[in-house]
Every structure is written in structure tokens, then in C-alpha cells.
Scaffold this motif. Sequence first.
Motif, mmCIF file in Angstrom:
data_model
loop_
_atom_site.group_PDB
_atom_site.id
_atom_site.type_symbol
_atom_site.label_atom_id
_atom_site.label_comp_id
_atom_site.label_asym_id
_atom_site.label_seq_id
_atom_site.Cartn_x
_atom_site.Cartn_y
_atom_site.Cartn_z
ATOM 1 N N MET A 1 1.659 -1.131 -0.136
ATOM 2 C CA MET A 1 -0.263 -0.516 -0.008
ATOM 3 C C MET A 1 1.332 1.362 0.009
ATOM 4 O O MET A 1 -0.089 2.374 -0.966
ATOM 5 C CB MET A 1 -0.955 -0.128 1.121
ATOM 6 C CG MET A 1 -2.473 0.668 0.942
ATOM 7 S SD MET A 1 -3.039 0.106 -0.746
ATOM 8 C CE MET A 1 -4.304 1.686 -1.019
ATOM 9 N N ARG B 1 -16.932 1.463 -11.661
ATOM 10 C CA ARG B 1 -17.230 0.318 -12.913
ATOM 11 C C ARG B 1 -15.770 -0.620 -11.968
ATOM 12 O O ARG B 1 -15.339 -0.238 -11.301
ATOM 13 C CB ARG B 1 -16.416 1.297 -13.948
ATOM 14 C CG ARG B 1 -17.663 2.206 -14.114
ATOM 15 C CD ARG B 1 -19.004 1.984 -14.871
ATOM 16 N NE ARG B 1 -18.865 1.601 -16.038
ATOM 17 C CZ ARG B 1 -18.842 2.145 -17.177
ATOM 18 N NH1 ARG B 1 -19.672 3.262 -16.761
ATOM 19 N NH2 ARG B 1 -18.918 1.696 -18.182
ATOM 20 N N SER B 2 -14.902 -0.859 -13.442
ATOM 21 C CA SER B 2 -14.055 -2.057 -13.310
ATOM 22 C C SER B 2 -13.745 -2.470 -14.368
ATOM 23 O O SER B 2 -14.113 -1.909 -15.340
ATOM 24 C CB SER B 2 -14.531 -3.194 -12.192
ATOM 25 O OG SER B 2 -15.459 -3.987 -12.868
ATOM 26 N N ARG C 1 -7.510 -7.939 -15.463
ATOM 27 C CA ARG C 1 -7.375 -8.745 -13.836
ATOM 28 C C ARG C 1 -6.161 -9.812 -13.852
ATOM 29 O O ARG C 1 -6.600 -10.657 -14.697
ATOM 30 C CB ARG C 1 -9.040 -8.817 -13.408
ATOM 31 C CG ARG C 1 -9.141 -9.482 -11.964
ATOM 32 C CD ARG C 1 -10.450 -9.583 -11.695
ATOM 33 N NE ARG C 1 -10.958 -8.015 -11.891
ATOM 34 C CZ ARG C 1 -12.666 -7.880 -11.841
ATOM 35 N NH1 ARG C 1 -12.510 -8.236 -13.332
ATOM 36 N NH2 ARG C 1 -12.659 -6.580 -12.071
ATOM 37 N N ILE C 2 -5.568 -9.574 -12.657
ATOM 38 C CA ILE C 2 -4.790 -10.502 -12.469
ATOM 39 C C ILE C 2 -5.299 -10.857 -11.608
ATOM 40 O O ILE C 2 -5.264 -10.743 -10.254
ATOM 41 C CB ILE C 2 -3.114 -9.891 -12.303
ATOM 42 C CG1 ILE C 2 -3.233 -8.894 -13.207
ATOM 43 C CG2 ILE C 2 -2.073 -10.860 -12.599
ATOM 44 C CD1 ILE C 2 -1.294 -7.760 -13.844
ATOM 45 N N ASP C 3 -5.244 -12.341 -11.858
ATOM 46 C CA ASP C 3 -6.211 -12.531 -10.564
ATOM 47 C C ASP C 3 -5.025 -13.736 -9.881
ATOM 48 O O ASP C 3 -5.796 -14.252 -8.370
ATOM 49 C CB ASP C 3 -7.120 -13.978 -11.125
ATOM 50 C CG ASP C 3 -8.482 -12.406 -11.246
ATOM 51 O OD1 ASP C 3 -8.643 -11.983 -9.876
ATOM 52 O OD2 ASP C 3 -9.031 -13.163 -11.643
ATOM 53 N N VAL D 1 -2.640 -15.097 -7.580
ATOM 54 C CA VAL D 1 -1.559 -15.285 -6.047
ATOM 55 C C VAL D 1 -0.766 -15.633 -5.298
ATOM 56 O O VAL D 1 -0.670 -16.514 -6.065
ATOM 57 C CB VAL D 1 -3.006 -14.972 -5.014
ATOM 58 C CG1 VAL D 1 -2.079 -15.451 -3.338
ATOM 59 C CG2 VAL D 1 -4.177 -13.977 -5.406
ATOM 60 N N ILE E 1 0.648 -14.110 1.683
ATOM 61 C CA ILE E 1 -0.066 -13.689 0.478
ATOM 62 C C ILE E 1 0.584 -12.431 -0.266
ATOM 63 O O ILE E 1 0.171 -11.495 0.319
ATOM 64 C CB ILE E 1 -0.831 -13.643 0.742
ATOM 65 C CG1 ILE E 1 -1.504 -15.657 1.010
ATOM 66 C CG2 ILE E 1 -1.791 -13.461 -0.519
ATOM 67 C CD1 ILE E 1 -2.989 -15.730 1.799
ATOM 68 N N PRO F 1 -1.004 -11.011 -3.756
ATOM 69 C CA PRO F 1 -1.796 -10.611 -4.849
ATOM 70 C C PRO F 1 -1.131 -10.633 -5.939
ATOM 71 O O PRO F 1 -0.530 -9.513 -5.866
ATOM 72 C CB PRO F 1 -2.894 -9.444 -3.937
ATOM 73 C CG PRO F 1 -2.410 -9.712 -2.878
ATOM 74 C CD PRO F 1 -1.307 -10.733 -2.857
ATOM 75 N N ASP G 1 -1.873 -8.717 -8.286
ATOM 76 C CA ASP G 1 -2.255 -7.354 -9.155
ATOM 77 C C ASP G 1 -1.008 -6.223 -8.493
ATOM 78 O O ASP G 1 -0.926 -5.259 -9.630
ATOM 79 C CB ASP G 1 -3.600 -7.597 -9.435
ATOM 80 C CG ASP G 1 -3.952 -7.204 -7.388
ATOM 81 O OD1 ASP G 1 -3.626 -7.728 -6.360
ATOM 82 O OD2 ASP G 1 -5.431 -7.488 -8.089
ATOM 83 N N ARG G 2 -1.069 -6.321 -7.120
ATOM 84 C CA ARG G 2 -0.496 -5.145 -6.126
ATOM 85 C C ARG G 2 0.792 -4.985 -6.382
ATOM 86 O O ARG G 2 1.682 -4.567 -6.464
ATOM 87 C CB ARG G 2 -0.979 -5.474 -5.169
ATOM 88 C CG ARG G 2 -2.041 -5.460 -4.648
ATOM 89 C CD ARG G 2 -2.665 -5.030 -2.848
ATOM 90 N NE ARG G 2 -3.624 -5.440 -2.707
ATOM 91 C CZ ARG G 2 -4.345 -4.478 -1.827
ATOM 92 N NH1 ARG G 2 -3.618 -3.741 -1.116
ATOM 93 N NH2 ARG G 2 -5.809 -4.073 -2.146
ATOM 94 N N PRO H 1 -7.562 -1.869 -11.728
ATOM 95 C CA PRO H 1 -7.408 -2.970 -11.745
ATOM 96 C C PRO H 1 -7.404 -3.977 -10.377
ATOM 97 O O PRO H 1 -8.131 -4.832 -10.498
ATOM 98 C CB PRO H 1 -6.251 -4.001 -12.613
ATOM 99 C CG PRO H 1 -6.117 -2.748 -12.812
ATOM 100 C CD PRO H 1 -5.543 -1.280 -12.801
ATOM 101 N N VAL H 2 -6.994 -2.974 -9.242
ATOM 102 C CA VAL H 2 -7.201 -3.439 -7.759
ATOM 103 C C VAL H 2 -8.015 -2.988 -7.212
ATOM 104 O O VAL H 2 -8.503 -3.634 -6.416
ATOM 105 C CB VAL H 2 -5.832 -3.051 -7.495
ATOM 106 C CG1 VAL H 2 -5.604 -3.584 -6.190
ATOM 107 C CG2 VAL H 2 -3.905 -3.522 -8.046
ATOM 108 N N PHE H 3 -8.631 -1.906 -7.978
ATOM 109 C CA PHE H 3 -9.110 -1.020 -6.664
ATOM 110 C C PHE H 3 -10.464 -1.423 -7.854
ATOM 111 O O PHE H 3 -10.728 -1.837 -8.693
ATOM 112 C CB PHE H 3 -9.433 0.158 -6.158
ATOM 113 C CG PHE H 3 -7.330 0.414 -5.272
ATOM 114 C CD1 PHE H 3 -7.811 -0.921 -4.531
ATOM 115 C CD2 PHE H 3 -7.518 1.157 -4.937
ATOM 116 C CE1 PHE H 3 -7.058 -0.979 -3.040
ATOM 117 C CE2 PHE H 3 -6.011 1.040 -4.092
ATOM 118 C CZ PHE H 3 -5.994 -0.234 -2.993
ATOM 119 N N SER H 4 -11.472 -0.346 -7.624
ATOM 120 C CA SER H 4 -12.911 -0.121 -8.845
ATOM 121 C C SER H 4 -12.595 1.531 -9.082
ATOM 122 O O SER H 4 -12.154 2.330 -8.376
ATOM 123 C CB SER H 4 -14.379 -0.549 -8.242
ATOM 124 O OG SER H 4 -14.097 0.348 -6.369
#
Lengths: 291, 392
Positions: free
Chosen positions: A18, A121-122, A126-128, A130, A137, A139, A141-142, A210-213
Motif C-alpha cells: 500500500m 466500474r471495473s 484483471r490479474i487474479d 496470488v 500472500i 496478490p 495485481d499488487r 484493476p486492483v480497486f474499482s
Amino acid sequence: MLLSLPMIMQVVTNGLCMGLTYVLMALGFTVVFGIMGVVNYAHGEFYMLGAFLCLTFMTLGAPYPLALALAVIAVACLGALLERYLVDRFRSDLRTCMIVCLGLSTVFKNSALVLWGAQDRSLPFRIDSVLSIGSLIFPADRLVVVAASVALLVGFNLFLKRTRQGLAIRAMAQDVEVASAFGVRPSSVLPLAFAISAGLAAVAGGLISPVFSLSYDMGSFPLMKSFIVVILGGLGSIPGALVAGVIIGLAESFASTMFGGSVSDIIGFVITGVVLILKPSGLFGKSSRLG
Amino acid sequence: MLRRTAVVGLMSLCILSALAAPGYSAEPKDLKIGIICTLSGPGVSWGLAVKRGAELAIDEVNQAGGLKVGNDVYKITTIAYDDQFSGKGGVAAANRLVFEDKVKFIIGTNSAASVIAAQEVTEPNHVIVMTDGYGAKVLSPNKPYTFRVTPTTTEFAIPMTAWVAKNHPNAKTVAVVSPNDEAGWDIQQIVIKGYEAAGVKVIHHDFYERGTKDFFPLLTRALGTRPDILDIDGSNPGEAGVLIRQARQLGFKGLIVKTGGPGVEEIVRVAGTGAAEGFVFYSPVSLEDPAYKKFLDTYEAKYGTREADPLTPLFYDGTKLLLSAMKKAGTLDVEAVKKTLEGIKEFQGLFGKNVLTGKDVYGIAHQVDAPFYIGRIINGQPTTVAKIEVAK
């Protein structure tokens, strides 16, 4: 609340991710705030426009990297035009300039409401996956955002220190009149700085969405975080922004996990307040010098 | 010739007398209805539901020739003000409607903070308000002119949690996370009560600030207690999508439930179909219901889109309820309309029987309870799995 060791590790991981996201959000803000002394309240809206233009280009069929690049170019051009024909006229009066930027923020926000609607919206990207290391963990995308943040930080630092344009920007940051006397043209350097700032905000918006909205009012969150990071790190200091972003990210992560979200929201302001009392120019601040 | 003139004259006299006589009004009169809703800031989607739901109901009446009240026919017009999803905006809008526009009937708003502030103006001035503001304080015997046209968590949490417990007998524990505001506090209290009544143990509950983007810390804490169910009621659709996505990223494999609040398409869009798979949600509407499909046709014809907020039909029904009370009362006198509304124990809404309830909970039976649906994301698609009728 007592935290177990795996939980502490996860909290540190969350905080670092973050924190570097905040650095990415604040990078463009540092440029304009540091170099031009302009408190650009519309910075968050450049972030929002980056995200929504990326969505629009993807809707038109562009793949994500191309859509992101087009969005960044569009927002950077918009930034340059705004500086050249609007902000520049009011730059000598800080208060008027702040109000102009506030007005721009409102115009962009409500235009986004009209153009893209009120619903969240999104991005259709997306990179799903992990990544797990032991109980930790990450993710994916982060991790992309973190990597982009570090790359942009290094790249931007190199740009400022190793290129003629970067040198010109730094010279303008130190003294506009002296830099002009040495042949640096404010009419080209200042729009360039504003374009870079807007472009960086758009990159952040396009990468983080892509991580949030996405929502038309998504700009207020990065604006607030950018303020905290830039002021805590020291006006115009890029290493300062990096350290401040990581400090705020970690502090919020620990505060939020241990005491809840309400505490985490004020922790950034508390840390910034304490640092400013002890060191009014921020952690790495040297008056208004950039670099 | 003289005879013919006399006949024509007599006929004209008869027509003129008929028009002048009590019991017939040649020109429709104007009836102004106020709307307070959120048209800027967070909550615009809900604000549009208030405005458009009311407009569709009013259009229907106007197109049928107007509203017949006693001996008069009224053409209804609306005056809408934005409350900006805030108490300050709500009271400003109410002041304008009551003192400048002189309206006696208001539809809206969609924010608890806004309606509670607006009631400081509407209640002392005897203005009927048909609202959606969640929160227990919106309805009370001290606020006799306010009616709530949308069921709240109080109405649907108990049947919904009972359904979850019955259909997921292996789920024994739940963690509940809600937004940190008045609506969130009320909702969480009711949801916890619902799970406890259904025999599911609440092992963790927490709040987050509205506008939060990174839920990892909150979820690290909540999921550290290893719940079987994660309930995210109270979150708006954008927040819910991010919550679901991040919970799955942190490795949560259990059931995710949203005991209230519409917007499932938006939730799935934000969460992604993979993360949202199996997500159980409350919905005031069902896309599979022919009545809703027909409603969306009308909506699309007027607004050019089928993306109606699911609260829209509830405001459509609520506005029709108010108009039918005016018609039934035969007068626009506020006291008479209020009394008539209170006398309507049940009415037919778009999706079935609705009732006016709430005496036990709020001390006044001014709460509309409507049928609702329970849905689940199956193969990436929102699918209705149960319809819950209102309690008898």
C-alpha cells in the motif's frame, strides 16, 4: 489485539504494498507541488481520468497496455494545455491558482459523472493469481503496482538528474528568474512539468484501477494520500516521497489491523503533524528544491 | 329559425351549466410533489432510483389523464433538489420545498443523515415524506408524517440469515464487517441478531470507513478468526466488490453473504466473476421476474438505459402508494391523506403483496415491507435462488 508472527508478516507485506501504491499516487503531485508551488487540487482527477480513459480505450477494443499508454498520453496533453492556457495565468497568485485547480477538479469530477455515470466500474483486465510464500500472500495485481511504482520512481529520478529537460525542471524549481536568465524557457518547461505530473497521475490511475474499482469521485483518495506523502517526505523530494509513502503504508496497515479502520485514517495525519513540528520542512525537505 | 336558435341556445346553456356545476373540473389543476435525492457525490445511483421511480409512477398517472382527487383532476409535476448525500443538503432541500415551493408531499431521500435532518423541517410543518433513509431513527411516533417505502435490514435480515443457516448447515461461524456510519451501526446490530437467532455464532465484527480502498488490514484481522461466513452488509456495491475480491486474494474459501443492499451486477463487475462465484446476496428485484422486465422496458423507453438501480421499483411502488392514498382520501388535505395511508394495511406492489408494518420495532406502522429475492452467483451470473414473501 495481539498479532501472531505470520499475521505480523502479512501486515508488513500489506503495508509495503500500500505504501508503494501511495508513492505512485504522489509522484506526479510532487512535481507540480515541488517545482511550481502549485497546490493542484485537480491531481486526483487526472488519476481518475487516467483510469476512465483506460477503460474507454479498452471498451473500444484496445488491449490493456495500449489503452493505458493512450490514456496517459491524453491526460499528459490535457495537463500541458491546462498549464499553458489556464494555470499559468494565475500562477503568480497562489490562492487564485488553488481556487482555479479546485474548480478544475469539480469540472472534471462532474464531467466524469455525466460521461461514465454514477455507478462503480471495473477495468476488464484483471490479474487474479496470488503468490504465496509460506503463510505470506502476495496478490499479483499488487505486485505489478509495486514494481511499476519502483520503476517509475527510478526512471523519474534518472530523468530529472540525467536529462536536459530534467535539469531545466530542477533549475526552474530553484529559481524561475535565474533559470530564465540562463536560457531555460518557462513557457516550455512548466507545461512539460505539468504534463509529466498529469501523466504520472494517469499512470497511477490506470495501474491501480484493476486492483480497486473506478468511480467518478475516485480522485479524492489519492489526492489526500498525495498531500500526506509529499508533505511528510518534504516538498519536491522524491526519496522523501518514497520513505514517507512506505511509513504511511506500514503505519496504516498496523493501525488498521490492530485498532480498526477509523484509527488508520488519522494515523497518517498524526505522523505528518508530529514530523512537521520536529522538522517543518518534512523528512527530506530542502526548502522547495526538487530532486 | 327561431325554434332552431332556441334549441341551440338551450343546449349551450346546458353544457355551460354542466361545466360550471360542482363535480367536474374542465382544466386539470397542478399538484406539485417534491423530490429530495442525491444527484452528486456518493449515492447518486440511489438518488436516481428515488427520482426516476417517482417520475415513472407520476408519468403513468399523468398519461392516464391525471390524478382524480374528489371532484378535481390534477396534473402532477415534480420539483427535485439534490441533498448531496448529506444532512446539510437534506435540510436545505426541505427548506426550499416547504417554504419556497410550498409542497406538502415529498418523495425521498435516500440518505439517513439527509432525511433525519430534513425531518426537522417536514415534521413540524406537517409535510408527508416517503423516504428510503436507513437507520432506526428515521421512523418514530414523534415523526408521524414520515413513511419509509423501502424495506430495511430490520425487515429482511432475519428471514435472510435464517435462509442462509438453513441452506448452509455446515456454516457455524460468521464475521460481520460494516461501514462506520449510522446506517452501518444499525445494520450490523440487526445482522448479528439475525445470525444469532439462526444459530450461527458471530465470532468477529468490525467497521471500516466509507471510501476505504484497501481492505487487506480489515480482512487480515477478520479472516484471522477463521469464520465460515463473511457478511459484508452495509457496503455499497463498489466497496462490496473490492471486499469480495480482496477476501478471496487473502485465501478465504468460505461463504460471502451480503444480507442487504442491491447492486449485484456492479459487485460482480468489480470483484470479478471468479472471486464472486458462490456469493449470496439480497436483492429487491429479480431479473427473471416478468414484472421487472416490463418495468425495465418502460425505464429504458424514458431514460435510454436498462441499468436501473434496483431501488427504483420500490420508489415507483411508494409513489403510487401515496397517489392512491390521495385518490382514496378524496382530498389533498395532509391529515386526511396521512390517515388514509395509515389505513392501508396491505397493497399490491410490482412484485406482489406489500404491507405497512413496523409498530413493534419503530413504535409506528409507517414501514413498507415488500417481497425480496435471494440470489447467488452461479457460473458468473446472478441467479435467483429464492423469493421471500412478506410475513403475514
